[in-house]
Design a protein around this motif. Structure first.
Motif, PDB file in Angstrom:
ATOM      1  N   TYR A  32      -0.132  -9.756 -11.448  1.00 61.59           N
ATOM      2  CA  TYR A  32      -1.576  -9.793 -11.715  1.00 61.59           C
ATOM      3  C   TYR A  32      -2.263  -9.024 -10.598  1.00 61.59           C
ATOM      4  CZ  TYR A  32      -6.388 -11.534 -11.940  1.00 61.59           C
ATOM      5  OH  TYR A  32      -7.760 -11.629 -12.006  1.00 61.59           O
ATOM      6  N   VAL A  33      -3.141  -8.110 -10.974  1.00 58.07           N
ATOM      7  CA  VAL A  33      -3.879  -7.326  -9.989  1.00 58.07           C
ATOM      8  C   VAL A  33      -5.363  -7.538 -10.226  1.00 58.07           C
ATOM      9  CG1 VAL A  33      -4.371  -5.013  -9.106  1.00 58.07           C
ATOM     10  CG2 VAL A  33      -2.077  -5.561  -9.971  1.00 58.07           C
ATOM     11  N   ARG A  34      -6.089  -7.867  -9.155  1.00 61.28           N
ATOM     12  CA  ARG A  34      -7.542  -7.977  -9.319  1.00 61.28           C
ATOM     13  C   ARG A  34      -8.241  -6.801  -8.633  1.00 61.28           C
ATOM     14  NH1 ARG A  34     -12.281 -10.895  -6.185  1.00 61.28           N
ATOM     15  NH2 ARG A  34     -11.513 -12.977  -6.730  1.00 61.28           N
ATOM     16  N   VAL A  35      -9.072  -6.121  -9.414  1.00 60.18           N
ATOM     17  CA  VAL A  35      -9.901  -5.072  -8.829  1.00 60.18           C
ATOM     18  C   VAL A  35     -11.361  -5.329  -9.180  1.00 60.18           C
ATOM     19  CG1 VAL A  35      -8.089  -3.310  -8.843  1.00 60.18           C
ATOM     20  CG2 VAL A  35      -9.571  -3.550 -10.846  1.00 60.18           C
ATOM     21  N   GLY A  36     -12.237  -4.725  -8.385  1.00 63.05           N
ATOM     22  CA  GLY A  36     -13.676  -4.891  -8.623  1.00 63.05           C
ATOM     23  C   GLY A  36     -14.268  -3.659  -9.286  1.00 63.05           C
ATOM     24  N   LYS A  37     -15.575  -3.615  -9.332  1.00 62.19           N
ATOM     25  CA  LYS A  37     -16.270  -2.528 -10.020  1.00 62.19           C
ATOM     26  C   LYS A  37     -16.780  -1.438  -9.080  1.00 62.19           C
ATOM     27  CE  LYS A  37     -19.548  -3.421 -13.292  1.00 62.19           C
ATOM     28  NZ  LYS A  37     -19.264  -3.150 -14.693  1.00 62.19           N
ATOM     29  N   ARG A  38     -17.042  -1.809  -7.818  1.00 58.72           N
ATOM     30  CA  ARG A  38     -17.785  -0.868  -6.971  1.00 58.72           C
ATOM     31  C   ARG A  38     -16.916   0.294  -6.487  1.00 58.72           C
ATOM     32  NH1 ARG A  38     -20.361  -4.682  -3.109  1.00 58.72           N
ATOM     33  NH2 ARG A  38     -20.797  -3.054  -1.601  1.00 58.72           N
ATOM     34  N   LYS A  39     -17.592   1.356  -6.049  1.00 58.00           N
ATOM     35  CA  LYS A  39     -16.863   2.450  -5.406  1.00 58.00           C
ATOM     36  C   LYS A  39     -16.360   1.924  -4.072  1.00 58.00           C
ATOM     37  CE  LYS A  39     -18.871   6.455  -7.584  1.00 58.00           C
ATOM     38  NZ  LYS A  39     -19.720   7.648  -7.455  1.00 58.00           N
ATOM     39  N   LEU A  40     -15.097   2.071  -3.853  1.00 61.81           N
ATOM     40  CA  LEU A  40     -14.463   1.428  -2.701  1.00 61.81           C
ATOM     41  C   LEU A  40     -14.645   2.249  -1.435  1.00 61.81           C
ATOM     42  CD1 LEU A  40     -11.168   0.485  -4.532  1.00 61.81           C
ATOM     43  CD2 LEU A  40     -12.884  -1.143  -3.702  1.00 61.81           C
ATOM     44  N   ASP A  41     -14.994   1.560  -0.365  1.00 62.33           N
ATOM     45  CA  ASP A  41     -14.985   2.215   0.940  1.00 62.33           C
ATOM     46  C   ASP A  41     -13.533   2.458   1.325  1.00 62.33           C
ATOM     47  OD1 ASP A  41     -17.866   2.178   1.948  1.00 62.33           O
ATOM     48  OD2 ASP A  41     -17.595   0.122   1.211  1.00 62.33           O
ATOM     49  N   ASN A  42     -13.334   3.518   2.095  1.00 61.40           N
ATOM     50  CA  ASN A  42     -11.949   3.872   2.416  1.00 61.40           C
ATOM     51  C   ASN A  42     -11.485   3.184   3.689  1.00 61.40           C
ATOM     52  OD1 ASN A  42     -11.520   5.680   0.203  1.00 61.40           O
ATOM     53  ND2 ASN A  42     -13.060   6.974   1.185  1.00 61.40           N
ATOM     54  N   VAL A  43     -10.340   2.601   3.613  1.00 59.78           N
ATOM     55  CA  VAL A  43      -9.751   1.883   4.732  1.00 59.78           C
ATOM     56  C   VAL A  43      -8.507   2.623   5.224  1.00 59.78           C
ATOM     57  CG1 VAL A  43      -8.606  -0.263   5.404  1.00 59.78           C
ATOM     58  CG2 VAL A  43     -10.640  -0.343   3.935  1.00 59.78           C
ATOM     59  N   TYR A  44      -7.691   3.058   4.273  1.00 63.32           N
ATOM     60  CA  TYR A  44      -6.423   3.713   4.618  1.00 63.32           C
ATOM     61  C   TYR A  44      -6.530   5.230   4.489  1.00 63.32           C
ATOM     62  CZ  TYR A  44      -4.147  -0.890   4.459  1.00 63.32           C
ATOM     63  OH  TYR A  44      -3.764  -2.180   4.695  1.00 63.32           O
ATOM     64  N   HIS A  45      -5.361   5.878   4.542  1.00 59.49           N
ATOM     65  CA  HIS A  45      -5.294   7.327   4.381  1.00 59.49           C
ATOM     66  C   HIS A  45      -4.331   7.663   3.250  1.00 59.49           C
ATOM     67  CE1 HIS A  45      -7.606   8.303   8.001  1.00 59.49           C
ATOM     68  NE2 HIS A  45      -7.050   7.215   8.506  1.00 59.49           N
ATOM     69  N   GLU A  46      -4.307   8.922   2.904  1.00 57.67           N
ATOM     70  CA  GLU A  46      -3.481   9.422   1.797  1.00 57.67           C
ATOM     71  C   GLU A  46      -2.013   9.002   1.935  1.00 57.67           C
ATOM     72  OE1 GLU A  46      -4.865  11.317  -0.821  1.00 57.67           O
ATOM     73  OE2 GLU A  46      -2.910  10.952  -1.738  1.00 57.67           O
ATOM     74  N   ASP A  47      -1.529   8.894   3.159  1.00 55.05           N
ATOM     75  CA  ASP A  47      -0.094   8.630   3.356  1.00 55.05           C
ATOM     76  C   ASP A  47       0.257   7.138   3.271  1.00 55.05           C
ATOM     77  OD1 ASP A  47      -1.340   7.745   5.616  1.00 55.05           O
ATOM     78  OD2 ASP A  47      -0.116   8.883   7.036  1.00 55.05           O
ATOM     79  N   PHE A  48      -0.711   6.282   2.879  1.00 54.80           N
ATOM     80  CA  PHE A  48      -0.433   4.839   2.827  1.00 54.80           C
ATOM     81  C   PHE A  48       0.673   4.532   1.829  1.00 54.80           C
ATOM     82  CE2 PHE A  48      -1.080   0.682   0.822  1.00 54.80           C
ATOM     83  CZ  PHE A  48      -0.916  -0.139   1.929  1.00 54.80           C
ATOM     84  N   GLU A  49       1.637   3.746   2.250  1.00 55.60           N
ATOM     85  CA  GLU A  49       2.710   3.328   1.345  1.00 55.60           C
ATOM     86  C   GLU A  49       2.609   1.828   1.123  1.00 55.60           C
ATOM     87  OE1 GLU A  49       6.723   4.596   2.170  1.00 55.60           O
ATOM     88  OE2 GLU A  49       5.959   6.578   2.776  1.00 55.60           O
ATOM     89  N   PHE A  50       2.675   1.432  -0.122  1.00 60.64           N
ATOM     90  CA  PHE A  50       2.535   0.016  -0.433  1.00 60.64           C
ATOM     91  C   PHE A  50       3.895  -0.673  -0.437  1.00 60.64           C
ATOM     92  CE2 PHE A  50       2.274  -3.682  -3.141  1.00 60.64           C
ATOM     93  CZ  PHE A  50       1.143  -4.297  -2.631  1.00 60.64           C
ATOM     94  N   VAL A  51       3.996  -1.744   0.301  1.00 57.46           N
ATOM     95  CA  VAL A  51       5.228  -2.538   0.307  1.00 57.46           C
ATOM     96  C   VAL A  51       4.857  -3.958  -0.104  1.00 57.46           C
ATOM     97  CG1 VAL A  51       7.172  -3.378   1.670  1.00 57.46           C
ATOM     98  CG2 VAL A  51       6.144  -1.147   2.201  1.00 57.46           C
ATOM     99  N   PRO A  52       5.388  -4.446  -1.253  1.00 63.27           N
ATOM    100  CA  PRO A  52       5.044  -5.806  -1.663  1.00 63.27           C
ATOM    101  C   PRO A  52       5.498  -6.811  -0.615  1.00 63.27           C
ATOM    102  CG  PRO A  52       6.836  -4.920  -3.009  1.00 63.27           C
ATOM    103  CD  PRO A  52       6.333  -3.792  -2.184  1.00 63.27           C
ATOM    104  N   GLY A  53       4.642  -7.798  -0.352  1.00 56.94           N
ATOM    105  CA  GLY A  53       5.014  -8.827   0.610  1.00 56.94           C
ATOM    106  C   GLY A  53       4.771  -8.436   2.041  1.00 56.94           C
ATOM    107  N   LYS A  54       4.052  -7.310   2.248  1.00 57.77           N
ATOM    108  CA  LYS A  54       3.790  -6.876   3.625  1.00 57.77           C
ATOM    109  C   LYS A  54       2.289  -6.925   3.904  1.00 57.77           C
ATOM    110  CE  LYS A  54       4.834  -3.117   6.873  1.00 57.77           C
ATOM    111  NZ  LYS A  54       3.517  -2.644   7.276  1.00 57.77           N
ATOM    112  N   ALA A  55       1.912  -7.683   4.927  1.00 58.32           N
ATOM    113  CA  ALA A  55       0.532  -7.684   5.402  1.00 58.32           C
ATOM    114  C   ALA A  55       0.425  -6.628   6.495  1.00 58.32           C
ATOM    115  CB  ALA A  55       0.167  -9.057   5.950  1.00 58.32           C
TER     116      ALA A  55
END
Lengths: 277, 314
Positions: free
Chosen positions: B163-186
């Protein structure tokens, strides 16, 4: 399998189910006896499914939405060699067993966990839709109860099946007109089911759901209508046990020893009558 | 960390990512509940009618049918407003998707307080609580376009229900293009020594802004992104609970059983760490623009800053 053998098979499997439920003091007695002929027709006369071809994408799928009538299904899968009879007889409703009171994917031949009512038809719609996309010849059979027809999700699924012209989907309603608290007409009137399904864009057929010969014929009939097909199978809850027939309280009643012995004699007499035919 | 490049909605990034994936995944499907427009999927569904399954306004059936299709090898992404997908269809999610281990991705759009004046029928401030309590269901709440993109790359290759929750607004940028998503990683996105702020989704940006405000006051806050709510990075939380005396969670969710509760379960094992949970109070939310509502509940940068100041001055 010829008609006589199908009839004998139904008597034998009813008897096995009766014994399983009595021995373990657990099960949906009346519901199993009601739909026994439907399952026998499907597994021995209609579906092309065997233990060896289960994973073939073109092979028919069976989804049991009225999951509580699982004991008759176990007996059929044991008879067909999907599971070991001994494992079922020893393991049913014991600690940490796969043989629980509702269908589970831990059992070979059971493709979905069901039990919560009103899910099977939607699952069938999904399988049938994907089968069309995959150009598969698979037919999807879904068995529902008539009390279950009160679930709103069934009508969402019925609408979608009509919308997508799922002529590869065959729903069967085990229409014994009884549910746990009484008749389907007093608990929540679902009749007339024929008109309802017709209005949702289905090809509707009716049959004596305890006549295995008629069931095989209607379930095998080619569908040229471009519509999903529903078979309203008029059945008798508790069929085959004189004192359990048409009795709501036999929904999940466990026989006493006296009742148990009495019904065994009835099954044996039914078998003898068939052998003399 | 705060980039200045174009801001995008999560929906725009998702639509583009799925569109690209059609080139390599013949089984990818989009399942909609009369929600193509709200999900930003009109271009996708026009370009790929054969990939689009419209289920009408019937979220329960959409989830069950998707489960049936997944059983036959399809890769359905079900899009529906988060309040309906996470509540109306929750039993179908529990049984047909998670328990049956069918590879269905549930995308709750316009989540949290995104629907503003449409009111509480349309808000989903309980979705994390209910979805994270379901075994074998992963739960994610991405914070910016880079994380959305990386998360969906993962979802496209994973065979696990999510389950993924997303919102409606244009998102401010936190990361960069090279961000890699790893499940279970904070991920620690700002280091600090005085207090640890843990957030997720759109709240993460406000939390980062609060950390900047606090820095000007001489308080150095560490900021941790909990975009992967389940699986939960329990090791990382344990480490934070031992390193900091104070932790604060910030979320666009009821304070009951959201990420605060997820973090609390781990923090409770370390009795000396103090945890405060910032979120929507357990009441029907006040109505207004998202910014006004966040401000009212102290969930904007200013509110978070003030809360942290109070916590540290106690």
């Amino acid at each position: 399998m010829n008609t006589l053998d199908l009839k004998k098979k139904a008597v034998q499997l009813r008897k096995n189910t009766w014994q399983l439920i009595y021995n373990h003091k657990n099960g949906h007695t009346g519901s199993c006896l009601s739909c026994a002929d439907i399952l026998v027709a499907l597994y021995y006369g209609v579906m092309n499914q065997t233990l060896d071809n289960l994973n073939d994408p073109d092979i028919d799928t069976y989804i049991q939405s009225k999951g509580h009538a699982v004991e008759i299904w176990y007996e059929i899968l044991a008879d067909k060699g999907y599971i070991k009879q001994e494992d079922l007889d020893n393991g049913y409703s014991t600690f940490n067993t796969p043989f629980i009171g509702h269908p589970t994917t831990e059992i070979k031949g059971m493709e979905f966990h069901t039990g919560s009512l009103g899910h099977g038809l939607g699952l069938g719609v999904g399988v049938a839709l994907a089968s069309k996309m995959n150009h598969s010849k698979k037919r999807t059979f879904v068995l529902m109860g008539d009390g279950e027809q009160a679930e709103g999700s069934i009508w969402e699924a019925a609408m979608a099946a009509g919308n997508y012209n799922l002529d590869n989907l065959i729903a069967i309603v085990d229409h014994n007109e009884l549910q746990i608290s009484g008749t389907t007409n007093t608990v929540m009137r679902s009749n007339p089911l024929t008109d309802k399904y017709r209005a949702f864009g289905w090809d509707v057929q009716e049959v004596n759901g305890n006549d295995v010969e008629a069931l095989v014929e209607i379930l095998s009939k080619e569908n040229n209508t471009n519509k999903p097909r529903v078979i309203i199978a008029h059945t008798v809850k508790g069929k085959g046990v004189s004192f359990a027939e048409n009795r709501a309280d036999w929904h999940h009643k466990i026989p006493t020893e006296e009742e148990y012995q009495k019904a065994l004699k009835e099954f044996d007499a039914q078998m003898e009558a068939l052998e003399n035919e | 960390m705060n980039n200045t490049d174009t801001k995008l909605t999560a929906n725009a990034v998702i639509a583009e990512t799925l569109d690209k994936a059609t080139a390599t995944d013949p089984d990818l499907l989009v399942v909609t509940c009369d929600s193509r427009g709200s999900a930003g999927l009109n271009a996708f569904t026009n370009a790929h009618p054969d990939r689009t399954i419209e289920m009408g306004i019937a979220e329960q059936n959409a989830v069950t049918v998707a489960a049936g299709m997944a059983h036959e090898g399809k890769h359905p992404f079900v899009f529906s407003p988060a309040p309906f997908l996470s509540m109306r269809s929750i039993e179908q999610v529990k049984v047909d998707v998670a328990f049956n281990k069918n590879n269905v991705k549930l995308i709750g759009i316009s989540g949290g307080n995104s629907y503003t004046w449409l009111g509480n029928t349309h808000h989903s401030l309980n979705d994390v609580a209910i979805t994270r309590a379901i075994p074998d269901l992963e739960v994610y709440q991405p914070c910016d376009k880079y994380q959305v993109k990386a998360l969906f790359k993962y979802l496209l290759t994973s065979d696990k229900p999510a389950y993924v929750r997303v919102g409606k607004r244009k998102l401010d940028n936190v990361y960069h293009e090279d961000f890699e998503f790893v499940p279970g990683k904070a991920t620690t996105i700002r280091e600090g020594k005085d207090i640890c702020l843990i957030s997720t989704g759109e709240m993460l940006y406000f939390t980062l802004e609060a950390a900047k405000n606090l820095s000007e006051l001489g308080i150095e806050a560490e900021v941790v992104d909990l975009g992967s709510i389940k699986p939960l990075d329990t090791e990382k939380i344990a480490e934070l609970a031992q390193r900091f005396d104070h932790l604060v969670t910030v979320e666009e969710h009821d304070v009951i059983n959201g990420i605060g509760a997820a973090v609390a379960t781990e923090v409770a094992k370390y009795a000396y760490a103090k945890l405060d949970i910032l979120g929507f109070p357990d009441e029907p939310a006040i109505q207004g623009s998202q910014d006004d509502v966040f401000h009212y509940y102290g969930l904007d940068a200013e509110g978070i800053t003030n809360s942290v100041k109070n916590i540290l001055s106690k």
